[in-house]
Design a protein around this motif. Structure first.
Motif, PDB file in Angstrom:
ATOM      1  N   GLU A  98       0.830  -1.208   0.000  1.00 50.11           N
ATOM      2  CA  GLU A  98       0.000   0.000   0.000  1.00 50.11           C
ATOM      3  C   GLU A  98       0.864   1.257   0.000  1.00 50.11           C
ATOM      4  N   GLU A  99       1.972   1.206   0.740  1.00 44.58           N
ATOM      5  CA  GLU A  99       2.881   2.357   0.803  1.00 44.58           C
ATOM      6  C   GLU A  99       3.447   2.674  -0.575  1.00 44.58           C
ATOM      7  N   ILE A 100       3.911   1.641  -1.287  1.00 43.97           N
ATOM      8  CA  ILE A 100       4.495   1.840  -2.616  1.00 43.97           C
ATOM      9  C   ILE A 100       3.443   2.344  -3.597  1.00 43.97           C
ATOM     10  N   ILE A 101       2.234   1.813  -3.512  1.00 44.27           N
ATOM     11  CA  ILE A 101       1.149   2.285  -4.382  1.00 44.27           C
ATOM     12  C   ILE A 101       0.890   3.766  -4.135  1.00 44.27           C
ATOM     13  N   GLN A 102       0.901   4.168  -2.863  1.00 45.52           N
ATOM     14  CA  GLN A 102       0.675   5.573  -2.527  1.00 45.52           C
ATOM     15  C   GLN A 102       1.796   6.457  -3.071  1.00 45.52           C
ATOM     16  N   GLU A 103       3.046   5.961  -3.020  1.00 47.30           N
ATOM     17  CA  GLU A 103       4.171   6.739  -3.560  1.00 47.30           C
ATOM     18  C   GLU A 103       3.986   6.960  -5.066  1.00 47.30           C
ATOM     19  N   ILE A 104       3.461   5.953  -5.749  1.00 46.50           N
ATOM     20  CA  ILE A 104       3.207   6.081  -7.191  1.00 46.50           C
ATOM     21  C   ILE A 104       2.110   7.115  -7.435  1.00 46.50           C
ATOM     22  N   LYS A 105       1.054   7.067  -6.616  1.00 41.02           N
ATOM     23  CA  LYS A 105      -0.023   8.059  -6.733  1.00 41.02           C
ATOM     24  C   LYS A 105       0.508   9.470  -6.493  1.00 41.02           C
ATOM     25  N   ASP A 106       1.395   9.604  -5.509  1.00 41.81           N
ATOM     26  CA  ASP A 106       1.979  10.910  -5.210  1.00 41.81           C
ATOM     27  C   ASP A 106       2.789  11.431  -6.398  1.00 41.81           C
ATOM     28  N   TYR A 107       3.528  10.521  -7.031  1.00 43.60           N
ATOM     29  CA  TYR A 107       4.327  10.930  -8.192  1.00 43.60           C
ATOM     30  C   TYR A 107       3.424  11.424  -9.319  1.00 43.60           C
ATOM     31  N   TYR A 108       2.338  10.698  -9.553  1.00 39.15           N
ATOM     32  CA  TYR A 108       1.403  11.100 -10.613  1.00 39.15           C
ATOM     33  C   TYR A 108       0.821  12.476 -10.311  1.00 39.15           C
ATOM     34  N   SER A 109       0.510  12.720  -9.041  1.00 36.54           N
ATOM     35  CA  SER A 109      -0.005  14.025  -8.635  1.00 36.54           C
ATOM     36  C   SER A 109       1.016  15.119  -8.907  1.00 36.54           C
ATOM     37  N   LEU A 110       2.276  14.843  -8.565  1.00 32.66           N
ATOM     38  CA  LEU A 110       3.348  15.816  -8.821  1.00 32.66           C
ATOM     39  C   LEU A 110       3.518  16.066 -10.309  1.00 32.66           C
ATOM     40  N   MET A 111       3.475  14.979 -11.071  1.00 35.14           N
ATOM     41  CA  MET A 111       3.696  15.083 -12.509  1.00 35.14           C
ATOM     42  C   MET A 111       2.598  15.903 -13.176  1.00 35.14           C
TER      43      MET A 111
ATOM     44  N   ARG B 238       0.525  18.057 -11.773  1.00 30.35           N
ATOM     45  CA  ARG B 238       0.470  19.434 -11.267  1.00 30.35           C
ATOM     46  C   ARG B 238       1.738  20.203 -11.562  1.00 30.35           C
ATOM     47  N   ASN B 239       2.765  19.493 -12.024  1.00 34.41           N
ATOM     48  CA  ASN B 239       4.045  20.105 -12.378  1.00 34.41           C
ATOM     49  C   ASN B 239       4.755  20.718 -11.176  1.00 34.41           C
ATOM     50  N   ALA B 240       4.279  20.385  -9.926  1.00 31.09           N
ATOM     51  CA  ALA B 240       4.903  20.972  -8.726  1.00 31.09           C
ATOM     52  C   ALA B 240       6.336  20.491  -8.554  1.00 31.09           C
ATOM     53  N   TYR B 241       6.605  19.250  -8.982  1.00 34.25           N
ATOM     54  CA  TYR B 241       7.941  18.676  -8.796  1.00 34.25           C
ATOM     55  C   TYR B 241       9.013  19.483  -9.507  1.00 34.25           C
ATOM     56  N   PHE B 242       8.636  20.183 -10.572  1.00 35.87           N
ATOM     57  CA  PHE B 242       9.618  20.881 -11.387  1.00 35.87           C
ATOM     58  C   PHE B 242       9.721  22.378 -11.068  1.00 35.87           C
ATOM     59  N   ALA B 243       8.939  22.839 -10.062  1.00 40.13           N
ATOM     60  CA  ALA B 243       8.914  24.279  -9.876  1.00 40.13           C
ATOM     61  C   ALA B 243       9.055  24.742  -8.425  1.00 40.13           C
ATOM     62  N   PRO B 244      10.020  24.237  -7.672  1.00 36.06           N
ATOM     63  CA  PRO B 244      10.234  24.792  -6.329  1.00 36.06           C
ATOM     64  C   PRO B 244      10.853  26.185  -6.433  1.00 36.06           C
ATOM     65  N   GLU B 245      10.533  27.019  -5.452  1.00 33.76           N
ATOM     66  CA  GLU B 245      11.090  28.373  -5.411  1.00 33.76           C
ATOM     67  C   GLU B 245      12.302  28.398  -4.480  1.00 33.76           C
ATOM     68  N   PRO B 246      13.302  29.235  -4.762  1.00 36.05           N
ATOM     69  CA  PRO B 246      14.493  29.281  -3.902  1.00 36.05           C
ATOM     70  C   PRO B 246      14.182  29.836  -2.514  1.00 36.05           C
ATOM     71  N   TRP B 247      14.842  29.250  -1.516  1.00 35.57           N
ATOM     72  CA  TRP B 247      14.714  29.722  -0.138  1.00 35.57           C
ATOM     73  C   TRP B 247      15.610  30.940   0.087  1.00 35.57           C
ATOM     74  N   ASN B 248      15.295  31.723   1.124  1.00 36.07           N
ATOM     75  CA  ASN B 248      16.264  32.678   1.657  1.00 36.07           C
ATOM     76  C   ASN B 248      16.398  32.407   3.150  1.00 36.07           C
ATOM     77  N   GLU B 249      17.495  32.797   3.736  1.00 34.41           N
ATOM     78  CA  GLU B 249      17.786  32.451   5.137  1.00 34.41           C
ATOM     79  C   GLU B 249      16.743  32.975   6.115  1.00 34.41           C
TER      80      GLU B 249
ATOM     81  N   GLY C 181      12.552  21.524  -1.051  1.00 30.95           N
ATOM     82  CA  GLY C 181      12.242  22.626  -1.958  1.00 30.95           C
ATOM     83  C   GLY C 181      10.963  23.321  -1.510  1.00 30.95           C
ATOM     84  N   LYS C 182      10.925  24.618  -1.625  1.00 28.20           N
ATOM     85  CA  LYS C 182       9.753  25.400  -1.207  1.00 28.20           C
ATOM     86  C   LYS C 182       8.793  25.538  -2.382  1.00 28.20           C
ATOM     87  N   LEU C 183       7.586  24.973  -2.233  1.00 29.12           N
ATOM     88  CA  LEU C 183       6.563  25.143  -3.260  1.00 29.12           C
ATOM     89  C   LEU C 183       5.759  26.414  -2.973  1.00 29.12           C
ATOM     90  N   TRP C 184       5.154  26.492  -1.808  1.00 29.21           N
ATOM     91  CA  TRP C 184       4.546  27.743  -1.364  1.00 29.21           C
ATOM     92  C   TRP C 184       4.274  27.674   0.130  1.00 29.21           C
TER      93      TRP C 184
END
Length: 269
Positions: free
Chosen positions: A142-155, A157-168, A242-245
């Motif tokens: 079930e854990e691995i299936i959920q990880e696959i679902k999470d990847y599909y969600s990232l893919m 939504r394109n969130a995986y490719f668009a983190p914003e840079p942090w500042n201190e 990575g900071k998404l928002w």
């Protein structure tokens, strides 16, 4: 004569009817052969054009119906004739569905290594570690299936490719607390008078977490927050966030942690 014509026409229409994903999957896993076992092949093993035609037809159809079917079928522990050299026992229907999803989503090696293998002990450094983990319990599957679902969600939504840079300023004197039903992970970030970037950490499962020694943090050239037990960027044991928002009103940080989307309770101390 007309009757014969219509019978033949009906037969042709039936034979040309598009098969459902259920029918295609069952045809693939119940392949008619005199062989006792069949070597299972994915796009990691053979060129894409050499994959089984039915296998390709399924992974090329990224409809909601097909994806939902494979998610459900991934739970199955029914054995098949398929096997891979690193795995002693036959593959299950669920194993095949998991491979189809990974190929369908074109999962990156980075995500596979950092997320799918996150809780898997590397004993053989081969695919056997992965499948042994899945076969050891329904919870692991079930854990691995959920990880696959999470990847599909990232893919999607394109969130995986668009983190914003942090500042201190967004990190120093802030705490992160992972929002999870199963895991504990907290950080309290500081910068000493000498300029050292340190964080106190807690890791583990819910109810079994433990406080770890003070660790180090820095922001890398890509803008990711990196946390490591060692004061060196060469350390292999690094958590990259990575900071998404940041939802300031609700004090929630939406983040990418080692290629996986997570949420932290985010507070200034």
């Amino acid at each position: 004569m007309k009757r014969i014509f219509f019978i033949l026409l009906s037969f042709l229409l039936i034979s040309c009817k598009e098969k459902s994903v259920d029918e295609l999957f069952n045809k693939f896993v119940n392949c008619k052969t005199d062989e006792e076992y069949i070597i299972f092949q994915t796009s990691d093993i053979v060129p894409y054009e050499n994959l089984n035609k039915i296998y390709k037809k399924i992974i090329e159809n990224q409809s909601t119906e097909t994806i939902s079917f494979l998610y459900e079928k991934a739970k199955s522990t029914k054995e098949t004739k398929y096997f891979i050299p690193d795995l002693v026992c036959p593959m299950t229907e669920g194993d095949i569905a998991i491979c189809m999803l990974i190929d369908m989503f074109n999962m990156t090696d980075k995500y596979f290594d950092e997320v799918m293998y996150e809780n898997i002990e590397r004993k053989t450094n081969s695919a056997r570690d992965f499948w042994d983990y899945i076969h050891s319990s329904d919870n692991n599957r079930e854990e691995i299936i959920q990880e696959i679902k999470d990847y599909y969600s990232l893919m999607t939504r394109n969130a995986y490719f668009a983190p914003e840079p942090w500042n201190e300023d967004e990190i120093i004197n802030h705490s992160f607390e992972l929002i999870s039903n199963t895991k504990t992970e907290t950080f309290l970030f500081q910068k000493t008078e000498e300029g050292l970037l340190l964080t106190s950490c807690t890791y583990g499962k819910k109810g079994e977490s433990k406080t770890c020694p003070i660790e180090y943090w820095h922001i890398d050239k890509d803008g990711f927050l990196c946390i490591s037990p060692y004061d060196t960027i060469l350390s292999k044991k690094i958590i990259r966030i990575g900071k998404l928002w940041i939802d300031e009103e609700n004090e929630i940080l939406h983040a990418q942690r080692n290629s996986k989307e997570v949420k932290y309770k985010y507070k200034k101390n």
